[in-house]
Motif scaffolding. Structure first.
Motif, mmCIF file in Angstrom:
data_model
loop_
_atom_site.group_PDB
_atom_site.id
_atom_site.type_symbol
_atom_site.label_atom_id
_atom_site.label_comp_id
_atom_site.label_asym_id
_atom_site.label_seq_id
_atom_site.Cartn_x
_atom_site.Cartn_y
_atom_site.Cartn_z
ATOM 1 N N PHE A 1 -3.537 -0.357 -1.829
ATOM 2 C CA PHE A 1 -2.948 0.063 -0.555
ATOM 3 C C PHE A 1 -2.390 1.484 -0.646
ATOM 4 O O PHE A 1 -2.466 2.246 0.324
ATOM 5 C CB PHE A 1 -1.860 -0.925 -0.127
ATOM 6 N N GLN A 2 -1.838 1.843 -1.786
ATOM 7 C CA GLN A 2 -1.321 3.199 -1.945
ATOM 8 C C GLN A 2 -2.450 4.222 -1.898
ATOM 9 O O GLN A 2 -2.273 5.334 -1.387
ATOM 10 C CB GLN A 2 -0.548 3.309 -3.263
ATOM 11 N N THR A 3 -3.612 3.850 -2.401
ATOM 12 C CA THR A 3 -4.775 4.738 -2.337
ATOM 13 C C THR A 3 -5.260 4.886 -0.897
ATOM 14 O O THR A 3 -5.684 5.964 -0.472
ATOM 15 C CB THR A 3 -5.913 4.192 -3.222
ATOM 16 N N ALA A 4 -5.183 3.782 -0.149
ATOM 17 C CA ALA A 4 -5.626 3.816 1.250
ATOM 18 C C ALA A 4 -4.708 4.674 2.111
ATOM 19 O O ALA A 4 -5.153 5.296 3.084
ATOM 20 C CB ALA A 4 -5.694 2.397 1.807
ATOM 21 N N TYR A 5 -3.418 4.728 1.748
ATOM 22 C CA TYR A 5 -2.439 5.497 2.522
ATOM 23 C C TYR A 5 -1.664 6.408 1.567
ATOM 24 O O TYR A 5 -0.492 6.151 1.251
ATOM 25 C CB TYR A 5 -1.487 4.550 3.259
ATOM 26 N N LYS B 1 -7.417 1.136 9.144
ATOM 27 C CA LYS B 1 -7.742 2.552 8.960
ATOM 28 C C LYS B 1 -6.520 3.464 9.031
ATOM 29 O O LYS B 1 -6.406 4.430 8.279
ATOM 30 C CB LYS B 1 -8.777 2.986 10.000
ATOM 31 N N LYS B 2 -5.611 3.169 9.949
ATOM 32 C CA LYS B 2 -4.486 4.070 10.188
ATOM 33 C C LYS B 2 -3.212 3.554 9.525
ATOM 34 O O LYS B 2 -2.894 2.370 9.602
ATOM 35 C CB LYS B 2 -4.245 4.230 11.688
ATOM 36 N N ALA B 3 -2.482 4.476 8.905
ATOM 37 C CA ALA B 3 -1.211 4.110 8.282
ATOM 38 C C ALA B 3 -0.239 3.564 9.322
ATOM 39 O O ALA B 3 0.523 2.635 9.049
ATOM 40 C CB ALA B 3 -0.607 5.321 7.573
ATOM 41 N N GLU B 4 -0.277 4.118 10.527
ATOM 42 C CA GLU B 4 0.649 3.653 11.561
ATOM 43 C C GLU B 4 0.377 2.198 11.928
ATOM 44 O O GLU B 4 1.305 1.442 12.254
ATOM 45 C CB GLU B 4 0.547 4.535 12.804
ATOM 46 N N ASP B 5 -0.896 1.778 11.841
ATOM 47 C CA ASP B 5 -1.220 0.378 12.112
ATOM 48 C C ASP B 5 -0.778 -0.516 10.950
ATOM 49 O O ASP B 5 -0.354 -1.656 11.160
ATOM 50 C CB ASP B 5 -2.718 0.211 12.357
ATOM 51 N N PHE B 6 -0.888 0.011 9.721
ATOM 52 C CA PHE B 6 -0.379 -0.747 8.574
ATOM 53 C C PHE B 6 1.097 -1.059 8.782
ATOM 54 O O PHE B 6 1.539 -2.202 8.613
ATOM 55 C CB PHE B 6 -0.563 0.040 7.272
ATOM 56 N N TRP B 7 1.862 -0.031 9.148
ATOM 57 C CA TRP B 7 3.301 -0.234 9.332
ATOM 58 C C TRP B 7 3.591 -1.132 10.532
ATOM 59 O O TRP B 7 4.573 -1.889 10.526
ATOM 60 C CB TRP B 7 4.009 1.107 9.478
ATOM 61 N N ALA B 8 2.740 -1.069 11.548
ATOM 62 C CA ALA B 8 2.931 -1.941 12.714
ATOM 63 C C ALA B 8 2.764 -3.409 12.319
ATOM 64 O O ALA B 8 3.563 -4.271 12.712
ATOM 65 C CB ALA B 8 1.942 -1.570 13.818
ATOM 66 N N PHE B 9 1.734 -3.692 11.515
ATOM 67 C CA PHE B 9 1.525 -5.067 11.051
ATOM 68 C C PHE B 9 2.648 -5.497 10.108
ATOM 69 O O PHE B 9 3.115 -6.641 10.160
ATOM 70 C CB PHE B 9 0.173 -5.197 10.349
ATOM 71 N N SER B 10 3.076 -4.593 9.233
ATOM 72 C CA SER B 10 4.139 -4.927 8.284
ATOM 73 C C SER B 10 5.455 -5.192 9.011
ATOM 74 O O SER B 10 6.170 -6.156 8.708
ATOM 75 C CB SER B 10 4.315 -3.787 7.272
ATOM 76 N N LYS B 11 5.768 -4.342 9.977
ATOM 77 C CA LYS B 11 6.994 -4.531 10.763
ATOM 78 C C LYS B 11 6.929 -5.838 11.542
ATOM 79 O O LYS B 11 7.917 -6.577 11.623
ATOM 80 C CB LYS B 11 7.176 -3.351 11.718
ATOM 81 N N ALA B 12 5.759 -6.131 12.106
ATOM 82 C CA ALA B 12 5.586 -7.383 12.848
ATOM 83 C C ALA B 12 5.753 -8.580 11.920
ATOM 84 O O ALA B 12 6.366 -9.590 12.288
ATOM 85 C CB ALA B 12 4.209 -7.415 13.505
ATOM 86 N N GLY B 13 5.216 -8.466 10.699
ATOM 87 C CA GLY B 13 5.351 -9.556 9.736
ATOM 88 C C GLY B 13 6.800 -9.829 9.383
ATOM 89 O O GLY B 13 7.222 -10.985 9.249
#
Length: 280
Positions: free
Chosen positions: A84-88, A130-142
């Motif tokens: 994940f760190q490589t992806a973002y 694809k987008k870091a902002e979407d990663f954080w959106a899913f993480s925040k939602a979780g």
């Protein structure tokens, strides 16, 4: 304070897709043959310790005692974190962020629909969006989902209309809260639930029934389990009122639980419907 600062947690998953989070050890069939994905693992580690008996006895009589301790290890591997760190590369991502990202992603209706066939046959695969902002959106939602799902017994009860007849709610006694079996007032109409002869719950939002756990709306699980039933073969009586009074010290616990799960269900669906598009 984060959920994990208070207690460890594990994601429970089974196929067809059903997902839950728990901060307690769970029985294997909580979600029927579930898979468990813990934030932390605890491995047994033994250590031999010499216990001297002092000068009064011969030193040859000193005892060696084996002590058992448990070492906490991350449930998410270093390789997974690196992936994940490589992806973002421009983001500061921790394993806990990935844990909640996973919980958020597995609630995505688009994810479940797109991979419906796979999820009936194999363990879920967790892609990087694809987008870091979407990663954080899913993480925040979780994280938000975990809050509601772990604290379902203490969240604010939904303010449904409680019809108690001619007796004000504040004047009801412990006996008035005894529940035998909750049921819908009319078949096919879920906005009103008859709690018992004294209390009827009205103005229940029908969208609260959209939150499904293990194949059934969470509210209907409460209706099924918070009551009195007798096991056909053993004759053992399961009485939710006993738990309410003896363990929770609150005769109204079944009613309040139903109202709290309305809140949990509505908040869950609000979060689920606000999840970003699955772009991978």
């Amino acid at each position: 304070m984060s959920i994990m600062a208070m207690s460890d947690a594990s994601i429970l998953f089974r196929t067809p897709p059903s997902i839950l989070i728990s901060n307690h050890l769970t029985e294997f069939k909580t979600l029927y043959n579930q898979q468990v994905y813990p934030l932390y693992l605890y491995e047994e580690a033994t250590q031999d310790k010499n216990v001297g008996l002092g000068d009064l006895f011969d030193e040859s009589l000193d005892l060696t005692v084996t002590q058992t301790k448990y070492e906490r290890k991350d449930g998410i591997s270093d390789e997974g974190l690196q992936h994940f760190q490589t992806a973002y590369p421009n983001e500061q991502i921790a394993k806990e962020d990935i844990f909640y990202y996973t919980y958020g992603l597995l609630h995505s209706e688009e994810y479940r629909e797109r991979y419906a066939d796979n999820l009936t046959k194999e363990l879920p695969r967790i892609p990087c969006v694809k987008k870091a902002e979407d990663f954080w959106a899913f993480s925040k939602a979780g994280r938000a989902l975990a809050h509601w799902h772990l604290n379902y017994e203490t969240v604010e009860p939904y303010k449904a209309t409680l019809d108690t007849g001619t007796t004000p709610y504040s004047q009801l006694t412990a006996d008035d809260f005894r529940v035998e079996k909750m049921k819908f007032a009319k078949k096919g109409e879920k906005g009103t639930v008859v709690y018992n002869k004294r209390i009827t719950i009205k103005d229940i939002p029908v969208e609260a029934y959209e939150y499904v756990v293990n194949g059934k709306p969470a509210l209907e699980w409460v209706m099924e389990r918070q009551g009195v039933s007798t096991h056909k073969d053993s004759g053992i009586v399961n009485d939710a009122n006993d738990w309410a009074i003896e363990t929770m010290n609150n005769a109204a616990y079944p009613l309040e639980l139903f109202l709290r799960v309305i809140t949990v269900s509505l908040e869950t669906m609000k979060i689920v419907k606000s999840l970003p598009k699955l772009d991978i």
